[in-house]
Design an enzyme around this catalytic site. Structure first.
Site, PDB file in Angstrom:
ATOM      1  N   GLU A 339       0.826  -1.202   0.000  1.00  0.00           N
ATOM      2  CA  GLU A 339       0.000   0.000   0.000  1.00  0.00           C
ATOM      3  C   GLU A 339       0.864   1.257   0.000  1.00  0.00           C
ATOM      4  OE1 GLU A 339      -2.592  -0.209   3.375  1.00  0.00           O
ATOM      5  OE2 GLU A 339      -3.754  -1.879   2.561  1.00  0.00           O
ATOM      6  N   CYS A 340       0.558   2.165  -0.874  1.00  0.00           N
ATOM      7  CA  CYS A 340       1.144   3.502  -0.908  1.00  0.00           C
ATOM      8  C   CYS A 340       2.670   3.438  -0.880  1.00  0.00           C
ATOM      9  CB  CYS A 340       0.576   4.347   0.238  1.00  0.00           C
ATOM     10  SG  CYS A 340       0.659   6.130  -0.077  1.00  0.00           S
ATOM     11  N   GLY A 341       3.302   3.724   0.261  1.00  0.00           N
ATOM     12  CA  GLY A 341       4.759   3.677   0.324  1.00  0.00           C
ATOM     13  C   GLY A 341       5.303   2.307  -0.012  1.00  0.00           C
ATOM     14  N   GLY A 431      -1.078  -0.981  -4.646  1.00  0.00           N
ATOM     15  CA  GLY A 431      -1.534   0.301  -5.168  1.00  0.00           C
ATOM     16  C   GLY A 431      -1.451   1.375  -4.106  1.00  0.00           C
TER      17      GLY A 431
END
Length: 452
Positions: A339-341, A431
């Site tokens: 997720e993200c990072g 994502g």
């Protein structure tokens, strides 16, 4: 279903007219004061914020959870609140943004106000009084009257001198609310928000010292006994109902799941980790920044949460053995949740905060780059290509990707905006969205449990 019993649970929700009013500092100071009085607390944060609950967990040593009525329906929010509070003497809830600010900024849905209604909790409004006088009473009056059932019972004035607070006290009393104190301006309460997300032991220790110093300043300024009395006015809660939004499969151990936990990867919803553990997964922490190898003993999946990989891009890139083991894990069919990072870490290249692009794991054939401002910020509902609703989540990132994914569609609630996102395969869910697993437990668990 077990026998339903009622438990007296003193509780308070600290809200504010807007972000930046000081509710986090006030909440943390009060939690520290309660700890000194040997009051066993559980703390919650309204909304999708993962930093404040983590701060409570690592710096204050108090379990921190999220109460979010966008992620979960009201009955499940209530059940989560009650379940986590069963062993506590008191519950403290911190609001998010402005008290009435919810979905899209134009609705009270998923606001602190809605959480106060769901949990039947008295509210104390933290009002920033810097450079204001009688206008503060007018502001409080507006919040009291905007909703007849506001639940606002008291006020704490922040950055206000004791003299001014005493002058305003009778005007607040005329409004039917009690002034529970005024916190003067002081450096101990000024914390850089990014630092609340860091998990280095040394940084935790420094923050503990800051919180202790802040509580020393705050306690004489507050009517702590009055706050305890207000908290005690909350009605009892049911316990032992046996209900919970997390599905459990007792006795069925699924395997080891490696979880990235260091200063580069530290953003996790505690409820997500609980869901995985309660469904048979053993969570094994590791550091992509410092460890040379993935956890030994065999792992079936890897969870890479959000954080600050852009700040530590050079160090992450130089840890070549870890990057190679991630590539090997992918070839071996080990599952990835990113997720993200964590998603950015899987890219071929990542632009660091220093402006230099560094090689990364290369499991996503794209590059992460600095955007210059917030991208695609806010609550989202995720749909697959067939239009099936798959999950609820939240996006908050200043970096973007040349390949953010196209397997899902993100739709903003109460808005016409939407965008493609996510890489979803049999072996990877990755994502920018931070997923709330309670909204998609069946999907996440099925993904992890499917045979390679």
């Amino acid at each position: 279903m077990g026998e339903i019993k009622m438990k007296k649970l003193p509780r308070l929700l600290f809200a504010a007219p807007c972000s930046g009013s000081g509710k986090t500092a006030i909440t943390c100071g009060i939690l520290e004061i309660l700890q000194r009085r040997k009051v066993s607390c559980v703390s919650y944060k309204c909304g999708p914020d993962y930093i404040d609950p983590m701060f409570h967990q690592y710096v204050l040593g108090i379990p921190g959870y999220n109460l979010d009525s966008f992620f979960l329906p009201p009955e499940q929010v209530k059940d989560l609140f009650e379940k986590k509070a069963e062993e506590a003497d008191m519950a403290i809830i911190e609001g998010a943004m402005g008290y009435y600010d919810g979905v899209a900024g134009t609705s009270t849905h998923a606001s602190a106000y809605e959480v106060a209604q769901i949990t039947d909790t008295p509210v104390v409004l933290v009002v920033d009084g810097k450079k204001s006088g009688l206008s503060l009473a007018a502001m409080v009056k507006g919040f009291l009257e905007y909703k007849p059932d506001s639940r606002i019972c008291g006020v704490i004035l922040n950055r206000v001198s004791p003299v001014m607070a005493d002058r305003l006290r009778p005007y607040l009393k005329d409004l039917g609310v009690r002034l529970y104190g005024a916190a003067p301006p002081c450096g101990e309460a000024e914390w850089e928000s990014r630092h609340l997300g860091l998990t280095l032991p040394g940084e935790q220790a420094r923050m503990r010292e800051k919180v202790k110093a802040w509580a020393d300043r705050l306690e004489p300024c507050l009517d702590v006994e009055g706050l305890l009395e207000l908290a005690g006015s909350a009605p009892p809660i049911p316990i032992g109902t046996g209900q919970h939004p997390i599905k459990r499969q007792k006795g069925k151990r699924k395997g080891n799941l490696a979880v990235a936990r260091d200063e580069a990867f530290c953003f996790y919803y505690q409820e997500n980790l609980d869901l995985l553990e309660q469904n048979g997964w053993d969570l094994i922490p590791f550091s992509p920044l410092h460890d040379k190898h993935l956890p030994s003993g065999g792992i079936s999946a890897i969870l890479l949460g959000g954080g600050y990989p852009e700040i530590y891009a050079k160090g992450l890139s130089e840890n070549k053995t870890m990057l190679e083991e991630l590539r090997m894990a992918k070839r071996q069919g080990i599952k990835f949740l990113a997720e993200c990072g964590g998603f950015l870490y899987l890219h071929e290249m990542l632009e660091g905060a220093d402006g230099v692009s560094y090689p990364m794991a290369g499991l996503v054939q794209g590059s992460g780059y600095r955007k210059g401002g917030l991208s695609r910020f806010g609550y989202i509902i995720l749909y697959d290509k067939q239009g099936n609703r798959m999950a609820r989540g939240h996006e908050f990132h200043y970096w973007d990707s040349t390949l953010p994914g196209t397997d899902f569609k993100a739709a903003k609630p109460l808005s016409s905006r939407g965008w493609d996102c996510m890489h979803v395969t049999d072996g990877m869910i990755a994502g920018f969205p931070h997923l709330y697993y309670g909204s998609c437990a069946d999907w996440i668990l099925k993904f992890l449990e499917n045979n390679k």
